[in-house]
Enzyme design. Structure first.
Site, mmCIF file in Angstrom:
data_model
loop_
_atom_site.group_PDB
_atom_site.id
_atom_site.type_symbol
_atom_site.label_atom_id
_atom_site.label_comp_id
_atom_site.label_asym_id
_atom_site.label_seq_id
_atom_site.Cartn_x
_atom_site.Cartn_y
_atom_site.Cartn_z
ATOM 1 N N ASN B 382 -0.843 2.030 78.915
ATOM 2 C CA ASN B 382 -0.085 2.043 79.192
ATOM 3 C C ASN B 382 1.263 1.378 77.342
ATOM 4 O OD1 ASN B 382 2.276 -0.162 79.873
ATOM 5 N ND2 ASN B 382 1.242 -1.668 80.811
ATOM 6 N N ASP B 383 1.114 0.604 76.772
ATOM 7 C CA ASP B 383 1.798 0.535 75.955
ATOM 8 C C ASP B 383 2.157 1.825 75.207
ATOM 9 O OD1 ASP B 383 2.163 -1.939 76.428
ATOM 10 O OD2 ASP B 383 -0.265 -2.784 74.822
ATOM 11 N N VAL B 384 1.369 2.925 74.728
ATOM 12 C CA VAL B 384 1.193 4.497 74.152
ATOM 13 C C VAL B 384 1.938 4.660 74.693
ATOM 14 C CG1 VAL B 384 -1.365 3.826 73.378
ATOM 15 C CG2 VAL B 384 -0.684 5.094 75.349
ATOM 16 N N VAL B 385 2.641 4.772 76.218
ATOM 17 C CA VAL B 385 3.543 5.989 76.750
ATOM 18 C C VAL B 385 4.897 4.981 77.447
ATOM 19 C CG1 VAL B 385 2.251 6.926 77.575
ATOM 20 C CG2 VAL B 385 1.946 5.176 78.887
ATOM 21 N N SER B 423 -0.276 -5.893 75.803
ATOM 22 C CA SER B 423 0.078 -6.387 74.608
ATOM 23 C C SER B 423 1.244 -7.408 75.783
ATOM 24 C CB SER B 423 1.485 -5.570 73.800
ATOM 25 O OG SER B 423 1.934 -4.961 74.787
#
Lengths: 96, 456
Positions: B382-385, B423
């Site tokens: 999620n956050d890394v994309v 996050s």
């Protein structure tokens, strides 16, 4: 016994060695390498054995005993998990 | 005999360095741990012949207990739980270093002041690494659910740390110390490790574990000086510096300075940036259409995240990738440096499923290829994309390097529900025009995709 500046030189050279050995590592090996270095400081077991072997009072022996248990855990556990992780790294040529 | 002992330690130290060096390349990594392992056996075996040793029976028993328990747990643990096992074994090393210092302090016959000082510093570092690692273990294992943050926390931590330093200094001042002072010192140091680790969030734990790993190395080196053991000095120092470098690499991959990780509870700054919801809406896709899209693509890039590992979907995903390859689709895996719970953890999980490491690409290697990809399949990441990291300066994750999946022609996101990521940040990617959501459990969704691709 390793005294004074000899010890300092060993410390400096070993620090640079560690830095050099790690500095060009691909990300895929970070976790196994952390685990591997975790195994290497399992050498503390040797120190714990010496400390226990030279303990005199009951309290010293008890603490030494705990130290050896913990040190053995570090060394053996570190080896087993690192070995298991690295076991799985195969290239596609080897896999088939 | 003394010569033989020294020679063995020398060989062990050399084997450790060679082993670590070999572990830093995928092709030789498997041999590396064996080299280091031989070094450990040599060093441990010869230590039984150290002059003037006693308590052999108890020592052997301790070796059997510690080694046996670690062997059993190490063999049994799931690959997804690897980080917390590393934490616990690392903590044990720190504890052992502290125990050596305790014995030496109780005996009190140091050759010189320098050794006394080193013993105390090593004891402090080792104790903090021990109790801190145990808290890190408890957090990752889910035994402690929340980050403990309360007002005045940093002041209390500072006070405990000052107290530790003070008792430490008192110990250094006296050659012969009372047992109660030694006890107070160790309790304070252990307490500080606990207090320091409690407020740190689960997402930052890998960095913390890596830091404690480096600290344990240092503690081992210091106790090595005290005992006059060159193997401990060299191995400990090498790990200390290598671990420090690894810690920096990890913190950099997360785009967070180390001080930020250690001294601010995670999420506190995320709440500050009140965000507007992204524009557009999420568009759903079913497994059939998704399978068609991938089955007739030229190039598919799969982006796995920790969610995939939790759903144990990595085997299914690899099966899917193999099916696509049989159809002539080019499949690559793209891994963000902090995917999983530790850098490289995701690689381990994929490797476990049988994915060859030459199909797995780093962020730097793959990012240029997304515009040519027909489909980017995001599973459990999620956050890394999240493109907000690149585009929205108000976003808490702004500046973090991300995988540019949004540049692919089509994006399929397998996701459990509409919730936010680790996050708690809304992900702009899910609202893009070229993004389709495939809702469901990772493993189920992958199975459906496999079945559909087979029918094409």
């Amino acid at each position: 016994m390793i005294e004074g500046f000899t010890a300092l030189y060993i410390f400096m050279l070993a620090a640079f060695t560690g830095y050099e050995v790690i500095s060009r590592v691909p990300v895929i090996l970070h976790t196994p390498l952390m685990s591997g270095s975790n195994f290497v400081h399992g050498i503390v077991l040797v120190g714990a054995m010496v400390a226990m072997g030279q303990a005199d009072t009951g309290l010293e022996k008890l603490i030494g005993f705990i130290g050896v248990v913990l040190g053995a855990g570090n060394a053996v556990g570190g080896y087993v998990v690192t070995e298991r992780m690295l076991e799985m790294f195969k290239s596609s040529k080897e896999a088939r | 005999m003394d010569l033989l002992i020294q020679l063995s330690y020398f060989i062990a130290a050399a084997l450790f360095i060679i082993g670590l060096k070999r572990m830093s390349s995928p092709a030789t990594a498997r041999g590396g741990i064996v080299w280091a392992g031989v070094g450990m056996l040599v060093a441990t075996g010869i230590t039984f012949f150290w002059p003037g040793m006693q308590n052999y029976v108890w020592m052997t028993l301790a070796l059997a207990i510690g080694g046996g328990a670690a062997w059993y747990t190490g063999k049994k643990v799931q690959m997804t739980d690897m980080p917390q096992m590393i934490a616990i074994y690392n903590g044990m090393g720190g504890g052992a270093a502290a125990a050596i210092a305790a014995v030496e302090l109780l005996k009190g016959d140091f050759h010189s002041e320098v050794f006394l000082v080193l013993a105390v510093i090593g004891a402090l570092i080792g104790s903090v690494a021990f109790s801190g690692s145990m808290i890190a273990f408890a957090k990752l294992q889910g035994l402690i659910k929340r980050s403990l943050v309360f007002p005045g926390q940093q002041l209390i931590n500072l006070a405990v740390f000052a107290g530790t330093l003070l008792t430490g200094a008192l110990l250094m001042g006296q050659g012969e110390s009372g047992t109660s002072l030694i006890l107070a010192f160790f309790l304070l140091a252990l307490g500080f490790g606990v207090l320091m680790t409690l407020p740190i969030g689960g997402a930052d734990m890998p960095v913390v574990i890596s830091l404690y790993n480096a600290l344990t190395g240092l503690a081992v080196a210091f106790e090595g000086f005290v005992l006059g053991n060159a193997a401990m000095i060299i191995a400990g120092t090498v790990v200390g510096s290598a671990g420090t470098l690894l810690t920096q690499l990890m913190a950099k991959a997360m785009n967070r300075p180390l001080s930020n990780v250690l001294f601010s509870g995670f999420g506190s700054h995320a709440a500050a940036g009140a965000q507007q919801g992204p524009e557009g809406s999420m568009k759903e896709i079913d497994a059939t259409d998704a399978a068609v899209m991938m089955g007739y693509a030229d190039k598919v890039i799969i982006v796995p995240g920790y969610g995939m590992a939790v759903a144990q979907a990595q085997h299914k995903i690899w099966e899917l990738a193999e099916l696509l390859e049989e159809r002539g689709v080019e499949v690559k895996f793209a891994i963000h440096p902090v995917a999983g719970r530790m850098p490289g953890h995701m690689n381990v999980l994929l490797a476990e499923a049988g994915v060859p490491y030459d199909k797995i690409y780093d962020l730097d290697e793959i990012n240029a290829e997304f515009p040519q990809a027909d489909v980017a399949l995001v599973i459990g990441a999620n956050d890394v994309v999240n493109p907000a990291a690149r585009e929205n300066p108000d976003s808490p994750i702004y500046g973090m390097p991300i995988l540019d999946v949004d540049k692919a022609k089509n994006v399929i996101v397998i996701k459990r529900g509409k919730g936010k990521g680790f996050s708690g940040i809304e992900n702009d990617l899910f609202f893009r025009d070229n993004t389709r959501m495939l809702y469901g459990d990772g493993q189920e969704a992958a199975s459906k995709l496999i079945a559909e691709v087979k029918q094409l």
